[in-house]
Design a protein around this motif. Structure first.
Motif, mmCIF file in Angstrom:
data_model
loop_
_atom_site.group_PDB
_atom_site.id
_atom_site.type_symbol
_atom_site.label_atom_id
_atom_site.label_comp_id
_atom_site.label_asym_id
_atom_site.label_seq_id
_atom_site.Cartn_x
_atom_site.Cartn_y
_atom_site.Cartn_z
ATOM 1 N N VAL A 128 -60.073 -15.768 -1.464
ATOM 2 C CA VAL A 128 -59.213 -16.944 -1.275
ATOM 3 C C VAL A 128 -57.948 -16.516 -0.547
ATOM 4 C CG1 VAL A 128 -57.883 -18.769 -2.392
ATOM 5 C CG2 VAL A 128 -60.089 -18.069 -3.345
ATOM 6 N N ILE A 129 -57.650 -17.197 0.569
ATOM 7 C CA ILE A 129 -56.400 -16.957 1.285
ATOM 8 C C ILE A 129 -55.336 -17.849 0.653
ATOM 9 C CG2 ILE A 129 -55.222 -17.031 3.505
ATOM 10 C CD1 ILE A 129 -57.897 -16.718 4.869
ATOM 11 N N THR A 130 -54.425 -17.253 -0.059
ATOM 12 C CA THR A 130 -53.418 -18.027 -0.782
ATOM 13 C C THR A 130 -52.336 -18.535 0.168
ATOM 14 O OG1 THR A 130 -52.207 -15.993 -1.278
ATOM 15 C CG2 THR A 130 -53.789 -16.764 -2.930
ATOM 16 N N PRO A 131 -51.773 -19.703 -0.118
ATOM 17 C CA PRO A 131 -50.704 -20.250 0.729
ATOM 18 C C PRO A 131 -49.529 -19.285 0.831
ATOM 19 C CG PRO A 131 -51.520 -21.931 -0.758
ATOM 20 C CD PRO A 131 -52.140 -20.638 -1.199
ATOM 21 N N GLY A 132 -49.062 -19.052 2.050
ATOM 22 C CA GLY A 132 -47.912 -18.187 2.269
ATOM 23 C C GLY A 132 -48.263 -16.763 2.610
ATOM 24 N N SER A 133 -49.536 -16.394 2.480
ATOM 25 C CA SER A 133 -49.924 -15.020 2.809
ATOM 26 C C SER A 133 -50.334 -14.875 4.270
ATOM 27 C CB SER A 133 -51.083 -14.555 1.910
ATOM 28 O OG SER A 133 -52.214 -15.394 2.068
ATOM 29 N N MET A 134 -50.649 -15.993 4.926
ATOM 30 C CA MET A 134 -50.926 -16.046 6.356
ATOM 31 C C MET A 134 -50.244 -17.287 6.912
ATOM 32 S SD MET A 134 -54.892 -14.820 6.923
ATOM 33 C CE MET A 134 -54.633 -14.639 8.704
ATOM 34 N N PRO A 135 -50.149 -17.401 8.239
ATOM 35 C CA PRO A 135 -49.500 -18.589 8.814
ATOM 36 C C PRO A 135 -50.164 -19.882 8.360
ATOM 37 C CG PRO A 135 -49.776 -16.894 10.487
ATOM 38 C CD PRO A 135 -50.499 -16.400 9.274
ATOM 39 N N GLU A 136 -49.389 -20.962 8.401
ATOM 40 C CA GLU A 136 -49.900 -22.257 7.955
ATOM 41 C C GLU A 136 -51.196 -22.622 8.680
ATOM 42 O OE1 GLU A 136 -47.266 -25.620 7.307
ATOM 43 O OE2 GLU A 136 -45.571 -24.294 7.696
ATOM 44 N N GLY A 137 -52.126 -23.171 7.926
ATOM 45 C CA GLY A 137 -53.408 -23.558 8.477
ATOM 46 C C GLY A 137 -54.533 -22.619 8.094
ATOM 47 N N TYR A 138 -54.182 -21.417 7.611
ATOM 48 C CA TYR A 138 -55.207 -20.447 7.221
ATOM 49 C C TYR A 138 -55.525 -20.490 5.729
ATOM 50 C CZ TYR A 138 -55.292 -18.028 11.729
ATOM 51 O OH TYR A 138 -55.465 -17.724 13.048
ATOM 52 N N GLU A 139 -54.713 -21.156 4.938
ATOM 53 C CA GLU A 139 -54.946 -21.181 3.498
ATOM 54 C C GLU A 139 -56.257 -21.903 3.191
ATOM 55 O OE1 GLU A 139 -51.836 -24.357 4.536
ATOM 56 O OE2 GLU A 139 -52.321 -22.305 5.091
ATOM 57 N N MET A 140 -57.192 -21.200 2.573
ATOM 58 C CA MET A 140 -58.509 -21.783 2.292
ATOM 59 C C MET A 140 -59.324 -20.806 1.457
ATOM 60 S SD MET A 140 -60.220 -21.363 6.073
ATOM 61 C CE MET A 140 -59.649 -20.024 7.141
ATOM 62 N N THR A 383 -41.527 -21.402 4.022
ATOM 63 C CA THR A 383 -42.235 -22.642 3.694
ATOM 64 C C THR A 383 -42.707 -22.699 2.258
ATOM 65 O OG1 THR A 383 -42.992 -22.978 5.978
ATOM 66 C CG2 THR A 383 -44.256 -24.050 4.230
ATOM 67 N N TYR A 384 -43.342 -21.635 1.785
ATOM 68 C CA TYR A 384 -44.036 -21.685 0.501
ATOM 69 C C TYR A 384 -43.167 -21.253 -0.677
ATOM 70 C CZ TYR A 384 -48.157 -22.561 3.281
ATOM 71 O OH TYR A 384 -49.059 -23.122 4.135
ATOM 72 N N THR A 385 -41.854 -21.340 -0.538
ATOM 73 C CA THR A 385 -40.965 -21.004 -1.647
ATOM 74 C C THR A 385 -41.064 -22.037 -2.765
ATOM 75 O OG1 THR A 385 -39.431 -19.866 -0.160
ATOM 76 C CG2 THR A 385 -38.561 -20.586 -2.298
ATOM 77 N N ASN A 386 -40.970 -23.311 -2.420
ATOM 78 C CA ASN A 386 -41.086 -24.379 -3.417
ATOM 79 C C ASN A 386 -41.387 -25.705 -2.703
ATOM 80 O OD1 ASN A 386 -38.580 -25.201 -2.322
ATOM 81 N ND2 ASN A 386 -37.425 -24.129 -3.909
ATOM 82 N N ALA A 387 -41.407 -26.791 -3.459
ATOM 83 C CA ALA A 387 -41.737 -28.098 -2.884
ATOM 84 C C ALA A 387 -40.711 -28.535 -1.839
ATOM 85 C CB ALA A 387 -41.824 -29.149 -3.995
ATOM 86 N N LEU A 388 -39.452 -28.190 -2.053
ATOM 87 C CA LEU A 388 -38.410 -28.577 -1.110
ATOM 88 C C LEU A 388 -38.627 -27.917 0.248
ATOM 89 C CD1 LEU A 388 -35.722 -29.899 -0.354
ATOM 90 C CD2 LEU A 388 -34.551 -27.933 -1.382
ATOM 91 N N THR A 389 -38.939 -26.635 0.264
ATOM 92 C CA THR A 389 -39.141 -25.947 1.543
ATOM 93 C C THR A 389 -40.430 -26.402 2.219
ATOM 94 O OG1 THR A 389 -40.170 -24.074 0.358
ATOM 95 C CG2 THR A 389 -37.811 -23.917 0.858
ATOM 96 N N ARG A 390 -41.445 -26.749 1.429
ATOM 97 C CA ARG A 390 -42.661 -27.310 2.024
ATOM 98 C C ARG A 390 -42.364 -28.648 2.706
ATOM 99 N NH1 ARG A 390 -44.855 -24.531 -2.489
ATOM 100 N NH2 ARG A 390 -46.871 -23.503 -2.068
ATOM 101 N N MET A 391 -41.566 -29.457 2.038
ATOM 102 C CA MET A 391 -41.173 -30.747 2.590
ATOM 103 C C MET A 391 -40.425 -30.558 3.914
ATOM 104 S SD MET A 391 -38.714 -33.606 0.791
ATOM 105 C CE MET A 391 -37.210 -32.639 0.945
ATOM 106 N N GLN A 392 -39.527 -29.610 3.943
ATOM 107 C CA GLN A 392 -38.773 -29.344 5.165
ATOM 108 C C GLN A 392 -39.658 -28.794 6.274
ATOM 109 O OE1 GLN A 392 -34.574 -27.647 4.421
ATOM 110 N NE2 GLN A 392 -35.623 -27.298 2.475
ATOM 111 N N SER A 393 -40.676 -28.044 5.905
ATOM 112 C CA SER A 393 -41.598 -27.506 6.900
ATOM 113 C C SER A 393 -42.285 -28.624 7.674
ATOM 114 C CB SER A 393 -42.647 -26.611 6.230
ATOM 115 O OG SER A 393 -43.563 -26.106 7.180
ATOM 116 N N VAL A 394 -42.733 -29.650 6.956
ATOM 117 C CA VAL A 394 -43.364 -30.793 7.615
ATOM 118 C C VAL A 394 -42.347 -31.518 8.487
ATOM 119 C CG1 VAL A 394 -44.609 -32.955 7.278
ATOM 120 C CG2 VAL A 394 -44.991 -31.047 5.712
ATOM 121 N N ARG A 395 -41.170 -31.739 7.952
ATOM 122 C CA ARG A 395 -40.126 -32.449 8.681
ATOM 123 C C ARG A 395 -39.765 -31.711 9.972
ATOM 124 N NH1 ARG A 395 -37.989 -36.488 11.120
ATOM 125 N NH2 ARG A 395 -35.730 -36.406 11.334
#
Length: 633
Positions: A128-140, A383-395
Motif C-alpha cells: 500500500v502506497i500511503t498518502p504523503g509518501s509519494m507525490p499526490e496521485g500515487y496513493e493506492m 499536504t498530508y499534515t492534517n485536514a487543513l493542509t489537505r484543504m489548502q492543497s486543493v485550493r
C-alpha cells in the motif's frame, strides 16, 4: 514520508509545536546534481538515463523531465509481500521497502533464502502506497504488480537488499486499475454539474423580474466561475526551447525562516540551468531568529561541495545580504533587484522549494518581448499534515491550474504569486520607488507585494502563468495562523483589486469583464448569504434549498476538477474548503473592508506586529491599573 517537527508557520504562541509531513526524497550524493557543467565532463542528461546528449539532436525537455520524475526515489517504510512461482512451488516473502519510485523499489529482507527472488524471472508485489509518501496521485493499494529483480546485495548484518524494477510504471498500473474509471466518473460529474448550474442560472433569467439584484448576482457568480473553468481548458504552458537561456537572478527575501531557508537555498542553486547564467541572492530582512546562521551554513556547504572542481563557480554565483534593520519584504526584494547581475529576476519565498526545472520553465514566456512577468505553479509541500493542509492543497491547485491558467489565456494574470514569480529586471527597477512607497488612502502598504508589483507590470505589459514551472511551499497547519494569513490576503486583494480596476478595462474585453465580475462576487457575497440563509427563511418562511444546492454544486465542481486534473485522493477536501469558506472565510471580507489600513502580518513578528503587541500590552496594563484603582476605592 518524513515528519518534520517545527513551529507552525508564523506561529506566535510560544512553546507550540506541530509536525509537518513532507515527502522524503532520497538524497543524491551530489549536492549540485542537476547543474550542467560547462566543460561537458559530466552531463546531467545522460547520467540520469533519460536521454543522451547528442549534438545532432536537440534535447527533448518534456521527455527529460518526465523521465526524471519517474526515476525520483522517495524514502519509505512499507511492508511488501513478494510472491514467487518457482519450480519447487510457490513461495511468499515479506520484506520492507526502503525507497520507491514510479519505476521500481528497493526492498530489505531479513532472510538469506530470498535469493530465490534473484533467480526468478518475475515476481508479484502487494503493498500500500500511503498518502504523503509519494507525490499526490500515487496513493493506492497495489495488488499483484509484476516486477523483476535487477540487483541483490547482502549486507554485513545478514539482511538482503533487493532492487526491483516494475514491469509497468505505477502510473500505468493506476491507469489500468482505477484511474480510467475515476477520470471517467469525474468527467461525467463535471459535465452534469455544469449543466445543472447553467439550468439553474437559466431559471434566474426567467424569474429575474421578481428579484433583480439577487438573480443578477447569481448570474454573475455562475458566469464568472464557469468561464474560468472553460478558458482553463484551452491553456497550455509555453514549451521549452533548449537554446533559450537568458540570464537569471534568483532572489530569496527571508525573515524568521530558520526551519526552511536552507532547503530553499539548495533548491534554488541546484537548477537544470547553465551555471554561468544563474545566480542566487539571499536577502535577510534582519531576522530575530537563527535564519542568518542557517543561510551562512547553507552557502558554506554549497561552496564546499564545489571546492575541488570549481566547475560550478558557486564562489561567485551565490551570496547573501543582511539588512541592518527590518525594512519589510519589499525592501529586501528591491535590494536583491539592485544587486542582481542578470536580466530576469526570479523571486522565491523563503519557505518555498523549487523543482529542479523551475527556472528553465519559467523563463520561456519571456521570448515574447512584451511579457513583463510570469507566475509559476505553487503546490503545497506539507499536504498530508492534517485536514487543513489537505484543504489548502486543493485550493492552491485549483487557484493556479484553473484560475491563473484562465487569466493567462488572455496574458493578464492579476497576481504573480510570491512563492515563485519571474520579472524583467528593468521593469522592477522602473517601478521600484513607487512600489516601495506605495500608499492607499493615506496608509502605507506593507504586504501584498506580489499583487502590487503585478499591477505595476500589468498596466503596460503582459503577464502569464507557466504551469510547468513548479515550486512547493509550506502552508499553515493551524487554523489560528491560517485565518490570520487569509485576513492579510483579503486586505491586499481588496486594495490591489480596486487599483487594478482603474486600468484593467484597457485589456482584452472579456478578460476585463471577468475581472470586474470577480471583484463584485466576493465583496457582495456576505450580503447574499445573509439574505438567503437568514432573511428569506425568517421573513418568507421558505427553506433556501436552491441556494444550498448551488453551494453544493460549486463545491463539487472544485472537487471533481481536482480529481480529474490531479488524480489525487485530496479531492474530497475541495468540498470541505468550499463549505469552510462560506461558514468562516467569507466573513473576513467585511472586516477587511474596514481594516485594510492595518500593516501587521499576523503570521510572523514583523516590527509592525511587535508594535501592535506592545500596544495591546500597554492597554491591558492600563485596564488592570484602572480595575485595581477602582477596587481600592
Amino acid at each position: 514520508m518524513i515528519t518534520v517537527k517545527n513551529n507552525p508557520v508564523g506561529n506566535t504562541d510560544s512553546g507550540a509545536e506541530t509536525q509537518d509531513v513532507l515527502l522524503a526524497e532520497k538524497p543524491d550524493r551530489r549536492m549540485l546534481s542537476y547543474v550542467p557543467n560547462e566543460d561537458g565532463l559530466r552531463s546531467n542528461h545522460d547520467r540520469r538515463g533519460a536521454l543522451e546528449d547528442d549534438e545532432n539532436r536537440p534535447i527533448d525537455y518534456n521527455l527529460y523531465q518526465q523521465e526524471d520524475k519517474r526515476g525520483k526515489r522517495y524514502l519509505v517504510d512499507y511492508e511488501v509481500t513478494v510472491k514467487i512461482a518457482a519450480q519447487t512451488g510457490k513461495r511468499t516473502f515479506v520484506g520492507r521497502a526502503v525507497d520507491i519510485s514510479a519505476t521500481g523499489m528497493l526492498l530489505k529482507f531479513p532472510r538469506e533464502d530470498t535469493e530465490y527472488i534473484h533467480k526468478a524471472e518475475q515476481v508479484q508485489l502487494n503493498f500500500v502506497i500511503t498518502p504523503g509518501s509519494m507525490p499526490e496521485g500515487y496513493e493506492m493499494k497495489i495488488k499483484n504488480l509484476k516486477a523483476r529483480c535487477v540487483r541483490l546485495v547482502k549486507k554485513e548484518d545478514g539482511t538482503l537488499l533487493c532492487g526491483l524494477e516494475f514491469m509497468d510504471t505505477l502510473a500505468q498500473y493506476a491507469t489500468r486499475k482505477r484511474q480510467n474509471y475515476l477520470l471517467g466518473a469525474a468527467a461525467f460529474c463535471l459535465c452534469i454539474i455544469t449543466f445543472v448550474i447553467i439550468m439553474m442560472r437559466a431559471e434566474s433569467v426567467v424569474y429575474f423580474r421578481f428579484n433583480r439584484w439577487l438573480y443578477l448576482y447569481s448570474i454573475i457568480a455562475a458566469t464568472f466561475l464557469l468561464s474560468r473553468y472553460f478558458f482553463a481548458i484551452f491553456y497550455r504552458p509555453v514549451p521549452i526551447d533548449a537554446d533559450y537561456t537568458p540570464g537569471v537572478t534568483v532572489i530569496i527575501p527571508c525573515f524568521n525562516e530558520e526551519n526552511w531557508i536552507k532547503r530553499t537555498i539548495y533548491s534554488c542553486i541546484n537548477q537544470d540551468y547553465p551555471a554561468d547564467k544563474l545566480e542566487v541572492i539571499v536577502v535577510d530582512d534582519h531576522s530575530n531568529d537563527n535564519s542568518v546562521e542557517r543561510i551562512k551554513e547553507a552557502i558554506a556547504e554549497i561552496k564546499a561541495a564545489d571546492t575541488e572542481s570549481g566547475i560550478y563557480h558557486t564562489d561567485t554565483r551565490i551570496r547573501y545580504i543582511v539588512q541592518p534593520v527590518n525594512k519589510g519584504k519589499r525592501d529586501a526584494m528591491a535590494v536583491g533587484a539592485v544587486e542582481a547581475q542578470h536580466e530576469l529576476l526570479v523571486f522565491v519565498d523563503s519557505d518555498s522549494f523549487l523543482d529542479p526545472f523551475a527556472v528553465r520553465n519559467i523563463v520561456q514566456p519571456f521570448k515574447d518581448k512584451a511579457m513583463g512577468g510570469v507566475s509559476g505553479r505553487t503546490d503545497v509541500a506539507n499536504t498530508y499534515t492534517n485536514a487543513l493542509t489537505r484543504m489548502q492543497s486543493v485550493r492552491y491547485y485549483i487557484a493556479f491550474r484553473v484560475m491563473k491558467a484562465a487569466e493567462s489565456y488572455f496574458d493578464s494574470v492579476t497576481c504573480l504569486s510570491g512563492p515563485l514569480s519571474c520579472y524583467r529586471r528593468d521593469l522592477v527597477l522602473k517601478y521600484a520607488d513607487a512600489w516601495l512607497n506605495q500608499k492607499f488612502l493615506g496608509q502605507r502598504a506593507t504586504f501584498g507585494d506580489d499583487r502590487s508589483m503585478t499591477n505595476f507590470i500589468l498596466r503596460h505589459n503582459r503577464t502569464a502563468y507557466q504551469d510547468s514551472a513548479v515550486c512547493a511551499t509550506i502552508v499553515p497547519n493551524s487554523y489560528t495562523v491560517f485565518l490570520k494569513q487569509q485576513m492579510r490576503w483579503k486586505r491586499s486583494w481588496l486594495r490591489e483589486s480596486l487599483i487594478a480596476g482603474r486600468f484593467i478595462w484597457r485589456k482584452e474585453p472579456f478578460m476585463s469583464l471577468s475581472f470586474y465580475m470577480g471583484l463584485v462576487v466576493p465583496i457582495a457575497a456576505p450580503v447574499i448569504v445573509l439574505y438567503n440563509l437568514i432573511y428569506v427563511p425568517v421573513m418568507h418562511r421558505v427553506f433556501p434549498i436552491t441556494f444550498l444546492v448551488g453551494m453544493l454544486l460549486m463545491a463539487l465542481l472544485m472537487s471533481m476538477a481536482q480529481l480529474f486534473l490531479r488524480r489525487s485522493s485530496t479531492w474530497l477536501f475541495g468540498m470541505w474548503f468550499c463549505f469552510y469558506y462560506e461558514a468562516v472565510l467569507l466573513w473576513q471580507m467585511p472586516v477587511a473592508w474596514f481594516t485594510f489600513w492595518k500593516s501587521t502580518w499576523g503570521t510572523r513578528m514583523t516590527p509592525a506586529d511587535l508594535a501592535e503587541l506592545e500596544k495591546k500590552r500597554r492597554e491591558k496594563e492600563q485596564k488592570e491599573a484602572k480595575k485595581k484603582h477602582a477596587s481600592q476605592k
